[in-house]
Scaffold this motif. Structure first.
Motif, PDB file in Angstrom:
ATOM      1  N   ALA A   1      40.718  29.573  44.985  1.00  0.00           N
ATOM      2  CA  ALA A   1      41.129  30.479  43.914  1.00  0.00           C
ATOM      3  C   ALA A   1      41.880  29.721  42.823  1.00  0.00           C
ATOM      4  CB  ALA A   1      42.002  31.599  44.479  1.00  0.00           C
ATOM      5  N   LEU A   2      42.654  28.721  43.225  1.00  0.00           N
ATOM      6  CA  LEU A   2      43.441  27.951  42.264  1.00  0.00           C
ATOM      7  C   LEU A   2      42.545  27.165  41.320  1.00  0.00           C
ATOM      8  CD1 LEU A   2      46.360  27.207  41.470  1.00  0.00           C
ATOM      9  CD2 LEU A   2      46.165  25.240  43.010  1.00  0.00           C
ATOM     10  N   LYS A   3      41.511  26.522  41.865  1.00  0.00           N
ATOM     11  CA  LYS A   3      40.612  25.685  41.059  1.00  0.00           C
ATOM     12  C   LYS A   3      39.408  26.452  40.514  1.00  0.00           C
ATOM     13  CE  LYS A   3      42.840  21.806  42.083  1.00  0.00           C
ATOM     14  NZ  LYS A   3      43.537  20.976  41.075  1.00  0.00           N
ATOM     15  N   GLY A   4      39.133  27.626  41.069  1.00  0.00           N
ATOM     16  CA  GLY A   4      37.965  28.387  40.640  1.00  0.00           C
ATOM     17  C   GLY A   4      36.683  27.994  41.344  1.00  0.00           C
ATOM     18  N   GLU A   5      36.761  27.092  42.315  1.00  0.00           N
ATOM     19  CA  GLU A   5      35.562  26.609  43.016  1.00  0.00           C
ATOM     20  C   GLU A   5      35.077  27.661  44.014  1.00  0.00           C
ATOM     21  OE1 GLU A   5      37.135  23.128  44.791  1.00  0.00           O
ATOM     22  OE2 GLU A   5      37.328  22.035  42.895  1.00  0.00           O
ATOM     23  N   GLY A   6      33.784  27.963  43.975  1.00  0.00           N
ATOM     24  CA  GLY A   6      33.195  28.909  44.907  1.00  0.00           C
ATOM     25  C   GLY A   6      33.400  30.371  44.547  1.00  0.00           C
ATOM     26  N   VAL A   7      34.103  30.650  43.450  1.00  0.00           N
ATOM     27  CA  VAL A   7      34.396  32.043  43.087  1.00  0.00           C
ATOM     28  C   VAL A   7      33.132  32.769  42.641  1.00  0.00           C
ATOM     29  CG1 VAL A   7      35.668  33.519  41.481  1.00  0.00           C
ATOM     30  CG2 VAL A   7      36.808  31.566  42.547  1.00  0.00           C
ATOM     31  N   ASP A   8      32.255  32.090  41.893  1.00  0.00           N
ATOM     32  CA  ASP A   8      30.994  32.721  41.477  1.00  0.00           C
ATOM     33  C   ASP A   8      30.134  33.072  42.688  1.00  0.00           C
ATOM     34  OD1 ASP A   8      31.652  32.601  38.811  1.00  0.00           O
ATOM     35  OD2 ASP A   8      30.565  30.738  38.412  1.00  0.00           O
ATOM     36  N   ASP A   9      30.102  32.182  43.676  1.00  0.00           N
ATOM     37  CA  ASP A   9      29.358  32.474  44.909  1.00  0.00           C
ATOM     38  C   ASP A   9      29.941  33.695  45.621  1.00  0.00           C
ATOM     39  OD1 ASP A   9      27.699  30.323  44.477  1.00  0.00           O
ATOM     40  OD2 ASP A   9      28.827  28.957  45.775  1.00  0.00           O
ATOM     41  N   LEU A  10      31.260  33.798  45.605  1.00  0.00           N
ATOM     42  CA  LEU A  10      31.914  34.937  46.247  1.00  0.00           C
ATOM     43  C   LEU A  10      31.532  36.239  45.544  1.00  0.00           C
ATOM     44  CD1 LEU A  10      33.897  36.213  48.234  1.00  0.00           C
ATOM     45  CD2 LEU A  10      35.753  35.624  46.654  1.00  0.00           C
ATOM     46  N   LEU A  11      31.525  36.237  44.220  1.00  0.00           N
ATOM     47  CA  LEU A  11      31.162  37.446  43.473  1.00  0.00           C
ATOM     48  C   LEU A  11      29.743  37.889  43.800  1.00  0.00           C
ATOM     49  CD1 LEU A  11      32.735  36.563  40.004  1.00  0.00           C
ATOM     50  CD2 LEU A  11      33.496  38.362  41.563  1.00  0.00           C
ATOM     51  N   GLN A  12      28.811  36.943  43.840  1.00  0.00           N
ATOM     52  CA  GLN A  12      27.429  37.285  44.171  1.00  0.00           C
ATOM     53  C   GLN A  12      27.319  37.837  45.589  1.00  0.00           C
ATOM     54  OE1 GLN A  12      24.850  37.371  41.963  1.00  0.00           O
ATOM     55  NE2 GLN A  12      26.547  36.952  40.576  1.00  0.00           N
ATOM     56  N   THR A  13      28.113  37.305  46.498  1.00  0.00           N
ATOM     57  CA  THR A  13      28.105  37.792  47.880  1.00  0.00           C
ATOM     58  C   THR A  13      28.646  39.218  47.954  1.00  0.00           C
ATOM     59  OG1 THR A  13      28.436  35.525  48.689  1.00  0.00           O
ATOM     60  CG2 THR A  13      28.910  37.315  50.221  1.00  0.00           C
ATOM     61  N   ILE A  14      29.719  39.498  47.209  1.00  0.00           N
ATOM     62  CA  ILE A  14      30.279  40.852  47.202  1.00  0.00           C
ATOM     63  C   ILE A  14      29.251  41.857  46.699  1.00  0.00           C
ATOM     64  CG2 ILE A  14      32.056  42.351  46.206  1.00  0.00           C
ATOM     65  CD1 ILE A  14      33.843  39.814  46.021  1.00  0.00           C
ATOM     66  N   PHE A  15      28.568  41.511  45.602  1.00  0.00           N
ATOM     67  CA  PHE A  15      27.584  42.433  45.017  1.00  0.00           C
ATOM     68  C   PHE A  15      26.490  42.800  46.026  1.00  0.00           C
ATOM     69  CE2 PHE A  15      28.850  41.150  40.555  1.00  0.00           C
ATOM     70  CZ  PHE A  15      29.244  42.427  40.182  1.00  0.00           C
ATOM     71  N   LYS A  16      26.149  41.886  46.926  1.00  0.00           N
ATOM     72  CA  LYS A  16      25.111  42.157  47.926  1.00  0.00           C
ATOM     73  C   LYS A  16      25.470  43.361  48.797  1.00  0.00           C
ATOM     74  CE  LYS A  16      23.840  38.774  50.509  1.00  0.00           C
ATOM     75  NZ  LYS A  16      23.888  37.516  51.285  1.00  0.00           N
TER      76      LYS A  16
ATOM     77  N   SER B   1      30.222  42.880  35.156  1.00  0.00           N
ATOM     78  CA  SER B   1      29.174  41.990  34.666  1.00  0.00           C
ATOM     79  C   SER B   1      27.901  42.812  34.483  1.00  0.00           C
ATOM     80  CB  SER B   1      28.927  40.851  35.657  1.00  0.00           C
ATOM     81  OG  SER B   1      28.322  41.349  36.844  1.00  0.00           O
ATOM     82  N   ASP B   2      26.828  42.169  34.041  1.00  0.00           N
ATOM     83  CA  ASP B   2      25.559  42.881  33.895  1.00  0.00           C
ATOM     84  C   ASP B   2      25.054  43.402  35.236  1.00  0.00           C
ATOM     85  OD1 ASP B   2      25.569  42.420  31.199  1.00  0.00           O
ATOM     86  OD2 ASP B   2      24.238  40.685  31.283  1.00  0.00           O
ATOM     87  N   GLU B   3      25.440  42.705  36.309  1.00  0.00           N
ATOM     88  CA  GLU B   3      24.962  43.068  37.635  1.00  0.00           C
ATOM     89  C   GLU B   3      25.666  44.292  38.209  1.00  0.00           C
ATOM     90  OE1 GLU B   3      23.993  40.829  41.889  1.00  0.00           O
ATOM     91  OE2 GLU B   3      24.875  39.744  40.214  1.00  0.00           O
ATOM     92  N   GLY B   4      26.934  44.445  37.868  1.00  0.00           N
ATOM     93  CA  GLY B   4      27.662  45.572  38.421  1.00  0.00           C
ATOM     94  C   GLY B   4      29.146  45.511  38.131  1.00  0.00           C
TER      95      GLY B   4
END
Length: 303
Positions: free
Chosen positions: A156-171, A54-57
């Motif tokens: 993971a099946l529904k995609g719920e919370g996955v964006d939050d997880l990505l932002q947490t990983i980038f930290k 992504s643009d972030e990393g």
């Protein structure tokens, strides 16, 4: 173009018991099927690498076999793959199910993670199956068993919370370079992916006992000149003559079923039509044979 000075990049290892959804999560994040999935344990056998940009990393995800008590050399190989992958990571994602009863399998993983020197993010997967108050209880239960940097619920099946997880990983990733082109999603060779897709369909079609003892090898994979058509010949390896009969089925019905289920996924991966021919061979005790394991793509020296 992203600000290179603020670009984060690194490796995130997915660890967890068998069937907690590691491969499903990785496939969800990269937007296509790279790692195979099935309801059966030990579906993933090797480390599978995918790339999210992504643009972030850029996050390089390392999917690993489910950590379990090994019963043969293949099991020992899978456990070694998981442990080596964790050692190579900048951050570890420990996937668990939303259950407050922490079993020996998760406790074994917690003990292993107590010795790592990188942040551990607990990912409570399959949150679509429980109420919110149950998730809070799971968070409380796991807080006490391991030193955790973050806890992120998701589905993971529904995609719920996955964006939050990505932002947490980038930290938790260091600032660094882009390791792969932004349109790259995996470094897995197409032959390996095709073999795994066939094995996945066998896992889904066959009974409980047979799948643990199968492997798949691609004998040939050629594009026909001047046509968007690939000819693929693959062999399903099993350990017993009785298993061979089950895999082939009455008048070849099961083998045709496996092939018909695998073909569309392979076509999607290759972007062309596929003529798929499957064979079945017996190799007794291959899961305890160093030579045969190496021949089928499970070489301890590659870990």
């Amino acid at each position: 173009m992203e600000n290179e000075a603020a670009f984060r990049s690194g490796f995130a290892a997915l660890l967890g018991r068998p069937n907690v959804g590691k491969s499903t999560l990785m496939n969800r994040i990269v937007g296509q099927k790279i790692a195979i999935t099935s309801p059966k344990p030990q579906t993933t056998r090797n480390r599978i690498q995918t790339v999210y940009t992504s643009d972030e990393g850029q996050i390089i995800f390392l999917d690993t076999p489910g950590i379990h008590k090994a019963k043969n050399k293949l099991g020992e190989y899978m456990d070694a793959v998981a442990q080596r992958t964790a050692a190579d990571a900048d951050v570890i994602l420990w996937l668990v199910e939303p259950d407050t009863r922490i079993g020996e399998g998760d406790m074994r993983i917690a003990r292993k993670l107590s010795n790592v020197n990188v942040p551990v993010i607990l990912v409570i997967n399959k949150t679509d199956k429980v109420r919110r108050d149950q998730i809070l209880k799971v968070i409380d239960a796991f807080r006490s068993v391991c030193d955790l940097a973050e806890i992120v619920p998701c589905s993971a099946l529904k995609g719920e919370g996955v964006d939050d997880l990505l932002q947490t990983i980038f930290k938790y990733l260091p600032y660094g370079p882009r390791y792969y082109d932004e349109d790259m999603v995996t470094d897995q060779p197409q032959r390996e992916i095709a073999a795994e897709l066939i094995r996945e369909k066998a896992l889904r079609c066959l009974g409980e006992e047979v799948p643990h003892g199968i492997a798949v090898t691609i004998e040939s994979m050629k594009k026909r000149p001047g046509r968007d058509l690939a000819d693929i010949e693959a062999t399903i390896i099993c350990e017993r003559e009785s298993h061979k009969g089950i895999i082939i089925g009455h008048k070849g019905a099961m083998l045709r079923k496996i092939g018909s289920y695998a073909r569309p996924d392979i076509e999607d991966m290759l972007g062309m039509k596929v003529n798929l021919r499957l064979w079945v061979k017996v190799r007794k005790g291959w899961r305890d044979s160093d030579i045969m394991m190496k021949n089928f793509g499970y070489n301890p020296k590659d870990i």
